[in-house]
Design an enzyme around this catalytic site. Structure first.
Site: not given
Length: 72
Positions: A1-2
Site C-alpha cells: 500500500m503506497p
C-alpha cells in the site's frame, strides 16, 4: 500500500489542481512500481504560511517582503 504525502503552502491550490496531483502521482506509482492504484493513498496537506519557513524566515514574512523561492 503506497502512501504519498504532499505538503504545500496554503496559497490557493484549487480542487482541480489537487485532483491532477492525486491522479498523476497515482499513475506514476502504478507505472514505476507496478502497484495497484486502488491501494495507493495520496494525502495533500496545506500548511499555513506562518508555519513554513526557509532561509531563516517564515514564508508569510518573505511574501510580505516580496521574496519567493527561486525556480531553477
Amino acid at each position: 500500500m503506497p502512501y504519498v504525502k504532499i505538503e504545500v503552502t496554503r496559497e490557493g491550490v484549487t480542487r482541480e489542481q489537487k485532483q491532477k496531483l492525486i491522479s498523476g502521482i497515482t499513475q506514476l506509482i502504478t507505472d514505476v512500481l507496478d502497484k495497484d492504484p486502488s491501494l495507493t493513498h495520496i494525502v495533500i496537506q496545506e500548511i499555513e504560511l506562518d508555519d513554513w519557513g526557509f532561509a531563516g524566515e517564515q514564508v508569510s514574512v518573505l511574501r510580505e517582503k516580496g521574496i519567493t523561492a527561486q525556480k531553477k
